[in-house]
Scaffold this motif. Structure first.
Motif, PDB file in Angstrom:
ATOM      1  N   ASN A 113       0.456  -1.300  -0.199  1.00 41.06           N
ATOM      2  CA  ASN A 113      -0.040  -0.018  -0.471  1.00 41.06           C
ATOM      3  C   ASN A 113       1.088   1.222   0.370  1.00 41.06           C
ATOM      4  OD1 ASN A 113      -2.833  -1.385   0.477  1.00 41.06           O
ATOM      5  ND2 ASN A 113      -2.367  -1.299   2.138  1.00 41.06           N
ATOM      6  N   VAL A 114       2.236   1.045  -0.206  1.00 44.28           N
ATOM      7  CA  VAL A 114       3.025   2.152  -0.739  1.00 44.28           C
ATOM      8  C   VAL A 114       3.376   2.335  -2.512  1.00 44.28           C
ATOM      9  CG1 VAL A 114       5.176   3.103  -0.586  1.00 44.28           C
ATOM     10  CG2 VAL A 114       3.564   1.676   2.023  1.00 44.28           C
ATOM     11  N   ASN A 115       3.312   3.935  -2.198  1.00 50.67           N
ATOM     12  CA  ASN A 115       3.133   4.174  -3.509  1.00 50.67           C
ATOM     13  C   ASN A 115       4.712   3.777  -4.612  1.00 50.67           C
ATOM     14  OD1 ASN A 115       4.179   5.338  -6.506  1.00 50.67           O
ATOM     15  ND2 ASN A 115       1.835   6.883  -6.056  1.00 50.67           N
ATOM     16  N   PRO A 116       5.506   2.950  -5.076  1.00 48.89           N
ATOM     17  CA  PRO A 116       6.696   3.054  -5.179  1.00 48.89           C
ATOM     18  C   PRO A 116       7.149   3.890  -5.277  1.00 48.89           C
ATOM     19  CG  PRO A 116       5.377   0.418  -6.028  1.00 48.89           C
ATOM     20  CD  PRO A 116       4.275   2.223  -5.612  1.00 48.89           C
TER      21      PRO A 116
ATOM     22  N   THR B 205       8.553  -1.744  -5.081  1.00 44.71           N
ATOM     23  CA  THR B 205       7.727  -2.721  -5.623  1.00 44.71           C
ATOM     24  C   THR B 205       7.714  -3.506  -4.916  1.00 44.71           C
ATOM     25  OG1 THR B 205       6.378  -3.400  -6.986  1.00 44.71           O
ATOM     26  CG2 THR B 205       8.149  -4.004  -7.247  1.00 44.71           C
ATOM     27  N   THR B 206       6.501  -4.079  -4.541  1.00 42.43           N
ATOM     28  CA  THR B 206       6.537  -5.541  -2.802  1.00 42.43           C
ATOM     29  C   THR B 206       5.817  -6.079  -4.209  1.00 42.43           C
ATOM     30  OG1 THR B 206       4.200  -4.371  -2.044  1.00 42.43           O
ATOM     31  CG2 THR B 206       6.639  -3.974  -1.446  1.00 42.43           C
ATOM     32  N   TRP B 207       5.469  -6.388  -5.449  1.00 43.41           N
ATOM     33  CA  TRP B 207       5.093  -7.382  -6.068  1.00 43.41           C
ATOM     34  C   TRP B 207       5.950  -8.006  -7.011  1.00 43.41           C
ATOM     35  CZ3 TRP B 207       0.067  -6.599  -8.692  1.00 43.41           C
ATOM     36  CH2 TRP B 207      -0.764  -6.057  -7.571  1.00 43.41           C
ATOM     37  N   SER B 208       6.336  -9.896  -6.489  1.00 46.52           N
ATOM     38  CA  SER B 208       7.380 -10.811  -7.124  1.00 46.52           C
ATOM     39  C   SER B 208       6.712 -11.291  -7.890  1.00 46.52           C
ATOM     40  CB  SER B 208       7.501 -11.738  -6.561  1.00 46.52           C
ATOM     41  OG  SER B 208       6.311 -12.784  -5.863  1.00 46.52           O
ATOM     42  N   GLU B 209       7.218 -11.696  -9.748  1.00 47.17           N
ATOM     43  CA  GLU B 209       6.787 -11.773 -10.802  1.00 47.17           C
ATOM     44  C   GLU B 209       5.673 -13.328 -10.032  1.00 47.17           C
ATOM     45  OE1 GLU B 209       6.966 -10.806 -13.453  1.00 47.17           O
ATOM     46  OE2 GLU B 209       8.187  -8.923 -12.735  1.00 47.17           O
TER      47      GLU B 209
END
Length: 129
Positions: free
Chosen positions: A20-23, A48-52
């Motif tokens: 929930n943080v804007n990268p 970013t915090t999302w992985s592939e």
């Protein structure tokens, strides 16, 4: 993405790893926008915090390709590109169309579709509604 909604798993649309943080804002706060050794997309991916694996599991991502799954903090006030196929003209028919939310009319934007229109076309394709 539509299958997650249809299967009652809408809670899986956003991965648990979402911060929930804007990268991009985090990258600017860190001063990386002044570093020309990487592209903006590479800088965003660093924050970013999302992985592939997350992107594959939830079948979508936000932001430019390669920037990670949550490369944009929001797009609520600006249009985003939409790529689609096989909708039998549904989206074109809804360009700029008004829609209802909680019994109230929301004016459509000329030449654009809203997420409401996308949902309507998904419902039409999946269920013939």
């Amino acid at each position: 993405l539509a299958n997650l909604l249809i299967d009652g798993m809408g809670h899986m649309i956003t991965p648990q790893s979402n911060s929930n943080v804007n990268p991009w804002e985090a990258a600017i706060d860190a001063g990386v926008h002044l570093d020309d050794s990487k592209t903006q997309i590479e800088h965003i991916k660093d924050f970013t915090t999302w992985s592939e694996e997350d992107i594959i599991a939830v079948s979508h991502f936000f932001g430019p390709r390669g920037s990670g799954g949550n490369g944009w903090g929001s797009h609520s006030t600006r249009p985003v590109p939409l790529y689609y196929a096989g909708d039998d003209g549904c989206l074109e028919a809804l360009l700029g169309a008004d829609f209802q939310v909680l019994g109230r009319t929301v004016n459509g934007a000329p030449g654009k579709v809203d997420q409401m229109h996308l949902h309507a076309c998904m419902q039409k394709q999946k269920f013939g509604l």
